[in-house]
Design an enzyme around this catalytic site. Sequence first.
Site, PDB file in Angstrom:
ATOM      1  N   CYS A 130       0.810  -1.220   0.000  1.00 10.00           N
ATOM      2  CA  CYS A 130       0.000   0.000   0.000  1.00 10.00           C
ATOM      3  C   CYS A 130       0.849   1.279   0.000  1.00 10.00           C
ATOM      4  O   CYS A 130       0.546   2.230  -0.732  1.00 10.00           O
ATOM      5  CB  CYS A 130      -0.972  -0.018   1.176  1.00 10.00           C
ATOM      6  N   HIS A 245      -2.576   6.380   4.462  1.00  8.48           N
ATOM      7  CA  HIS A 245      -1.134   6.476   4.707  1.00  8.48           C
ATOM      8  C   HIS A 245      -0.601   7.740   4.018  1.00  8.48           C
ATOM      9  O   HIS A 245      -1.126   8.169   2.985  1.00  8.48           O
ATOM     10  CB  HIS A 245      -0.390   5.290   4.072  1.00  8.48           C
TER      11      HIS A 245
HETATM   12  N1  LIG Z   1      -5.042  -3.221   5.779  1.00  9.78           N
HETATM   13  C1  LIG Z   1      -4.414  -2.664   4.754  1.00  9.78           C
HETATM   14  O1  LIG Z   1      -4.266  -1.424   4.687  1.00  9.78           O
HETATM   15  C2  LIG Z   1      -3.858  -3.492   3.660  1.00  9.78           C
HETATM   16  C3  LIG Z   1      -3.388  -2.840   2.516  1.00  9.78           C
HETATM   17  C4  LIG Z   1      -2.875  -3.610   1.468  1.00  9.78           C
HETATM   18  C5  LIG Z   1      -2.836  -4.982   1.599  1.00  9.78           C
HETATM   19  N2  LIG Z   1      -3.278  -5.577   2.739  1.00  9.78           N
HETATM   20  C6  LIG Z   1      -3.237  -7.032   2.805  1.00  9.78           C
HETATM   21  O2  LIG Z   1      -4.577  -7.490   2.639  1.00  9.78           O
HETATM   22  C7  LIG Z   1      -4.783  -8.697   3.389  1.00  9.78           C
HETATM   23  C8  LIG Z   1      -5.959  -8.476   4.343  1.00  9.78           C
HETATM   24  O3  LIG Z   1      -5.621  -7.466   5.261  1.00  9.78           O
HETATM   25  P1  LIG Z   1      -6.699  -6.790   6.240  1.00  9.78           P
HETATM   26  O4  LIG Z   1      -6.030  -5.571   6.736  1.00  9.78           O
HETATM   27  O5  LIG Z   1      -8.020  -6.701   5.609  1.00  9.78           O
HETATM   28  O6  LIG Z   1      -6.745  -7.871   7.425  1.00  9.78           O
HETATM   29  P2  LIG Z   1      -7.932  -8.141   8.481  1.00  9.78           P
HETATM   30  O7  LIG Z   1      -8.739  -6.931   8.721  1.00  9.78           O
HETATM   31  O8  LIG Z   1      -7.262  -8.790   9.634  1.00  9.78           O
HETATM   32  O9  LIG Z   1      -8.862  -9.209   7.737  1.00  9.78           O
HETATM   33  C9  LIG Z   1      -8.421 -10.500   7.436  1.00  9.78           C
HETATM   34  C10 LIG Z   1      -9.548 -11.285   6.800  1.00  9.78           C
HETATM   35  O10 LIG Z   1      -9.064 -12.600   6.489  1.00  9.78           O
HETATM   36  C11 LIG Z   1      -9.967 -13.561   7.021  1.00  9.78           C
HETATM   37  N3  LIG Z   1      -9.231 -14.788   7.365  1.00  9.78           N
HETATM   38  C12 LIG Z   1      -8.308 -14.957   8.327  1.00  9.78           C
HETATM   39  N4  LIG Z   1      -7.861 -16.229   8.341  1.00  9.78           N
HETATM   40  C13 LIG Z   1      -8.523 -16.872   7.359  1.00  9.78           C
HETATM   41  C14 LIG Z   1      -8.530 -18.208   6.871  1.00  9.78           C
HETATM   42  N5  LIG Z   1      -7.740 -19.143   7.398  1.00  9.78           N
HETATM   43  N6  LIG Z   1      -9.342 -18.495   5.839  1.00  9.78           N
HETATM   44  C15 LIG Z   1     -10.162 -17.573   5.285  1.00  9.78           C
HETATM   45  N7  LIG Z   1     -10.203 -16.282   5.702  1.00  9.78           N
HETATM   46  C16 LIG Z   1      -9.401 -15.939   6.729  1.00  9.78           C
HETATM   47  C17 LIG Z   1     -10.555 -12.899   8.231  1.00  9.78           C
HETATM   48  O11 LIG Z   1     -11.762 -13.532   8.551  1.00  9.78           O
HETATM   49  P3  LIG Z   1     -12.354 -13.566  10.051  1.00  9.78           P
HETATM   50  O12 LIG Z   1     -13.346 -12.455  10.102  1.00  9.78           O
HETATM   51  O13 LIG Z   1     -12.973 -14.886  10.113  1.00  9.78           O
HETATM   52  O14 LIG Z   1     -11.210 -13.402  11.002  1.00  9.78           O
HETATM   53  C18 LIG Z   1     -10.761 -11.485   7.702  1.00  9.78           C
HETATM   54  O15 LIG Z   1     -11.930 -11.430   6.926  1.00  9.78           O
HETATM   55  C19 LIG Z   1      -3.442  -8.975   4.085  1.00  9.78           C
HETATM   56  O16 LIG Z   1      -2.689  -9.868   3.306  1.00  9.78           O
HETATM   57  C20 LIG Z   1      -2.767  -7.617   4.122  1.00  9.78           C
HETATM   58  O17 LIG Z   1      -1.363  -7.705   4.176  1.00  9.78           O
HETATM   59  C21 LIG Z   1      -3.795  -4.874   3.760  1.00  9.78           C
END
Ligand SMILES: NC(=O)c1ccc[n+]([C@@H]2O[C@H](COP(=O)([O-])OP(=O)(O)OC[C@H]3O[C@@H](n4cnc5c(N)ncnc54)[C@H](OP(=O)(O)O)[C@@H]3O)[C@@H](O)[C@H]2O)c1
Length: 338
Positions: A130, A245
């Site tokens: 990001c 950010h």
């Molecule tokens: N946050 C950012 O700004 C951002 C920016 C760019 C990229 N990313 C990337 O995007 C991805 C998601 O990030 P996020 O910030 O959205 O994280 P998050 O808020 O922690 O959400 C993670 C999601 O993954 C699900 N999950 C976890 N374990 C799983 C499994 N074993 N099988 C299926 N689903 C599962 C969770 O479901 P539950 O509700 O069941 O826990 C939740 O829906 C990551 O790889 C991160 O590095 C994030």
Amino acid sequence: MQKYTVGIVGATGAVGEEVMRVLAQRDFPIKKLRIFGRPGRNDRSVGFKGKIIPVEQLTRDPHFRGIDYLVFAASGQVSQNFAHLAVNSGCIVVDNSSAFRMAKYVPLVIPAINAHALKSHQGIIANPNCTTAITLMALWPLHKRFKVKRVIASSYQSVSGAGQEGIDELERQIKLDVEERRMTNDRFVFAHQIAFNVLPYIGNISLSGYTDEEMKMQNEGRKIMDHPTFRASLTCVRVPVRRAHSISVSAEFHDTVSVEAAHSVLVGSPGIDVIDDPSGNRYPMPLEQAGHDNCAVGRIRKDCAFENGLSFFVSGDQLLRGAALNAVEILEELVKLR
Ligand SMILES: NC(=O)c1ccc[n+]([C@@H]2O[C@H](COP(=O)([O-])OP(=O)(O)OC[C@H]3O[C@@H](n4cnc5c(N)ncnc54)[C@H](OP(=O)(O)O)[C@@H]3O)[C@@H](O)[C@H]2O)c1
């Protein structure tokens, strides 16, 4: 118009929720939406365009057949475990994690910069980091005109970069700090209190002293801009901002630069707004960028340390440009390629 079956892994998280919102907002042609979540949680559902969609558990043997596009918005481990399986079931995968970004066979794409790279995909396409994506929205047009040599930058990364739990932790800590006037040990996501603090450490440290998060700007920047000698020294800092950010950048170019020329390059470049009137207190700020598709650039000035240098401040919603919006723009480009 042809419609597609789209799947999202992790739609209950910070990125996944935004992917659903952007798909609806841009009216992506969806025939059917399927949602996958963590196993072991029964009877969950999400809302999409007035419909209730059940959350299917992502078990070891998932049923991906029939899905045209599958967006991964869970952890890198989940992508590693399931992306190839999805491709073998006929899906095209867009992955938000860092699992495949540097793999040679995986295009790493910001559509405004290198949509052409999608033509060579073999089933998996990666969304960039990001902070890198937001920086490149401003740096790429400048690079095309002045040829960037290197950048020195510091990031101001919001807590939602650590997912929904990051937002929850900041909000809990602010409440505790304000109500009880004490440092709090109520922390699970960040190593120290993030409320009323800044943490100059994101990711995992390597032997070089940089973290893996910090090296993404150089590594991913080289791949996206197709610029193998691009160098970037980044310090990543977590700040108590809910969403969006910001990055303070000093960039050195091969060609002679001027502030006026930089302005004229950036005004009208796709996905970027120029907000640059410091004496009128107009500059990019995360509070204003949160929820906006475009990133904003300002404080553009001749850098006094580099010969052909510019300094600027760029701010953007990392859940959009750095994740959901970028992913949906990739889907839109893929549809055009069919
Ligand atoms: N946050 C950012 O700004 C951002 C920016 C760019 C990229 N990313 C990337 O995007 C991805 C998601 O990030 P996020 O910030 O959205 O994280 P998050 O808020 O922690 O959400 C993670 C999601 O993954 C699900 N999950 C976890 N374990 C799983 C499994 N074993 N099988 C299926 N689903 C599962 C969770 O479901 P539950 O509700 O069941 O826990 C939740 O829906 C990551 O790889 C991160 O590095 C994030």
